[in-house]
Design an enzyme around this catalytic site. Sequence first.
Site, PDB file in Angstrom:
ATOM      1  N   LEU A   1     -14.651   5.493  -5.858  1.00 24.41           N
ATOM      2  CA  LEU A   1     -13.283   5.097  -5.535  1.00 24.41           C
ATOM      3  C   LEU A   1     -12.852   3.825  -6.261  1.00 24.41           C
ATOM      4  O   LEU A   1     -13.584   2.854  -6.312  1.00 24.41           O
ATOM      5  CB  LEU A   1     -13.167   4.839  -4.028  1.00 24.41           C
TER       6      LEU A   1
ATOM      7  N   ARG B   1      -3.037  10.960   5.573  1.00 23.36           N
ATOM      8  CA  ARG B   1      -3.225   9.606   6.083  1.00 23.36           C
ATOM      9  C   ARG B   1      -2.690   8.586   5.094  1.00 23.36           C
ATOM     10  O   ARG B   1      -2.912   8.710   3.888  1.00 23.36           O
ATOM     11  CB  ARG B   1      -4.717   9.333   6.297  1.00 23.36           C
TER      12      ARG B   1
ATOM     13  N   GLU C   1      -6.819   1.780  -3.614  1.00 23.81           N
ATOM     14  CA  GLU C   1      -5.367   1.797  -3.719  1.00 23.81           C
ATOM     15  C   GLU C   1      -4.808   0.370  -3.837  1.00 23.81           C
ATOM     16  O   GLU C   1      -3.695   0.152  -4.302  1.00 23.81           O
ATOM     17  CB  GLU C   1      -4.804   2.477  -2.460  1.00 23.81           C
TER      18      GLU C   1
ATOM     19  N   HIS D   1     -11.653  12.357  -0.436  1.00 22.48           N
ATOM     20  CA  HIS D   1     -11.801  11.002   0.116  1.00 22.48           C
ATOM     21  C   HIS D   1     -11.890  10.953   1.638  1.00 22.48           C
ATOM     22  O   HIS D   1     -12.611  10.136   2.184  1.00 22.48           O
ATOM     23  CB  HIS D   1     -10.601  10.178  -0.353  1.00 22.48           C
TER      24      HIS D   1
ATOM     25  N   ARG E   1      -0.429   9.320  -0.659  1.00 20.74           N
ATOM     26  CA  ARG E   1      -1.538   9.806  -1.484  1.00 20.74           C
ATOM     27  C   ARG E   1      -1.412  11.269  -1.889  1.00 20.74           C
ATOM     28  O   ARG E   1      -1.745  11.640  -3.011  1.00 20.74           O
ATOM     29  CB  ARG E   1      -2.856   9.592  -0.746  1.00 20.74           C
TER      30      ARG E   1
ATOM     31  N   PHE F   1       0.860  -1.189   0.000  1.00 20.56           N
ATOM     32  CA  PHE F   1       0.000   0.000   0.000  1.00 20.56           C
ATOM     33  C   PHE F   1       0.892   1.234   0.000  1.00 20.56           C
ATOM     34  O   PHE F   1       2.084   1.151   0.301  1.00 20.56           O
ATOM     35  CB  PHE F   1      -0.925  -0.018   1.231  1.00 20.56           C
TER      36      PHE F   1
ATOM     37  N   HIS G   1      -7.896  11.380  -2.850  1.00 19.60           N
ATOM     38  CA  HIS G   1      -7.398  10.049  -3.204  1.00 19.60           C
ATOM     39  C   HIS G   1      -6.997  10.069  -4.675  1.00 19.60           C
ATOM     40  O   HIS G   1      -7.724  10.625  -5.504  1.00 19.60           O
ATOM     41  CB  HIS G   1      -8.500   9.024  -2.953  1.00 19.60           C
TER      42      HIS G   1
ATOM     43  N   GLN H   1      -7.937  14.849   2.479  1.00 17.36           N
ATOM     44  CA  GLN H   1      -7.243  13.943   1.565  1.00 17.36           C
ATOM     45  C   GLN H   1      -7.970  13.795   0.233  1.00 17.36           C
ATOM     46  O   GLN H   1      -9.154  13.490   0.194  1.00 17.36           O
ATOM     47  CB  GLN H   1      -7.116  12.562   2.207  1.00 17.36           C
TER      48      GLN H   1
END
Length: 565
Positions: A241, A378, A244, A342, A275, A113, A231, A229
């Site tokens: 979405l 994050r 990820e 996001h 991100r 990730f 994304h 954030q």
Amino acid sequence: MPSHDVLIIGAGLAGQRAALAAAQAGASVAIISKVHPVRSHSVAAAGGINAAVSVDDDWRSHAYDTVKGSDFLGDQDAIEVMCSEAPKEVLHLEHIGVTFHRNDSGQLDLRAFGGASVKRTAYVADITGQAILHVLYEQLMKHHETVDRYEEWFVTSLIKDETGACVGVVARDIRTGRMETFTAKSTILASGGAGQAFKPTTNGLICTGDGIAQAYEIGAPLMDMEMIQYHPTTLVENGFLITEGARGEGAHLLNGDGERFMEKYAPNKMELASRDVVSRAEQTEINEGRGAGPNKEGIYLDITVVPKKRTLEALREIVNIGKDFAGVDITEEPILIRPGQHYIMGGVKTDVDGQAPGIPGLYAAGEVACVSVHGGNRLGANSLLDTLIFGRRAGEHAAARALHTAMPKVDDTKLREDEQRIKDIISRPKDGRRISEIKDELGTTMNQYVAVYREEEGLQKAHEVVRRLKEEAKTAYVDDQGTVFNQDVLGAIELDYMLECSEAIVVAAIERKESRGAQFRVDYPDRNDEEWQKHIDISRNGDDVPHVSYSPVTITQWQPEERKY
Ligand SMILES: Cc1cc2nc3c(=O)[nH]c(=O)nc-3n(C[C@H](O)[C@H](O)[C@H](O)COP(=O)(O)OP(=O)(O)OC[C@H]3O[C@@H](n4cnc5c(N)ncnc54)[C@H](O)[C@@H]3O)c2cc1C
């Protein structure tokens, strides 16, 4: 008047984990949720949950990655708590029935990730949130004698007593329109994020910042609100979405010229940089005319490089999303994405036990809260972890507090006020604007000026619009005048919450005159540790204006350094 030791607002992962912990500690518990619990936004979480469970990993490495991901704004004591307790929490989930993917040797499988130095993300295909949420729901059934559920009840206010403690809430039964006061020794906000203040967003329609605004209303400080954030991979058409996990499994990002442009921005981590970095890279490519698609307003996410069998097994939900919402078979061709709103890193300021400073009896956990473990940005798969670790800790602490606290006596002043507020909304003349129109203008404005790139003029413009919309919202009318399932009137209240959150976001973004994490100021492009290595707190001092103050960032072992991926 229902009364409980511990009252929890929200039945997503943070709320249900808090309920389980409080019930196990012997407290009488109630959970209130405006939707059926398993419809909470947590159900949409796809890619996974981070924990240093592998033999080649160590929680300190997870903590360092998180600190670096936060652009050195996260509080390191809280990050240490989260990362060191993560392995035990994930194993606990396994033991209570979450069917995490296993590898050929039978161990927990982990996927890569963003921003992580090793593979550290445990997952259930791309339905991880759903898998965990359903297991927690089942587990809570065991405690049916001590955990009451109020499903489809909408909390309208938190109640404070004359000593300044939080002593419960007012809520409306959505089915009947009946209002009720709930008293509690401890109240935990677990009511999720505020993504609907932006348009488009990956967040469900119910993510309207209710808890953030309610806590703010009674004087709780909000922290890190400027940190929103975006994304990197949301569908160009509608903001849905694409997890990820796709890049974790090896998918590439390509610009309109077919280049893997991340080589220029993050040569080591490429598509798996954090991100904020990837979203900025994409936006730069689009802004400089190298976007992909008919209007050059997107970027291609190429999942065809992942073996088809693996995609169909580990990314099956996004195969469906691609087909249903973009008409693209992602196993055969690239899909057009762009950065989209996001997550909110900020929220109700709390300590590591979920307590809001200055308001005894009030706790917050999950996306509504800011501990702050995410700081300026994050890391993917750290939010599910945050909800569970700090949900559990808040539940335990709230239950312990209840042991030595008497049940508060609450009169019906707040109840009457809220009943009146709803009557007033319903009887507004139809000469104002529609709620949906105001919401639309808010979302579009936030997405235009408070997005990946920001600057003073745009932020000031956004602030003006938000203040005007706050005025217009006072006369916005609703069509439904009834009591049964009147979602219209709740929509008006949610609009007020989104406007409060947006104002705090914009004011904090104007205040922070530097670039850090998700806040990139074109007019202040550098990080400035000397002046801005601090949190921005926003609070109300009994008026309608956001007040700014600062609090220090807790540093334990990792001194700020330049951030490169
Ligand atoms: C599409 C998507 C995918 C994601 N994927 C991942 C991932 O793979 N990994 C990861 O770590 N994170 C992921 N995230 C982020 C993560 O899912 C969320 O941050 C997290 O689930 C939030 O959980 P929560 O318990 O705080 O709130 P939520 O799950 O949003 O629950 C909020 C609860 O509060 C209740 N509520 C709200 N307002 C009121 C009110 N006024 N009255 C009564 N009840 C109320 C709601 O009914 C709901 O039960 C994803 C997010 C999205 C949107």
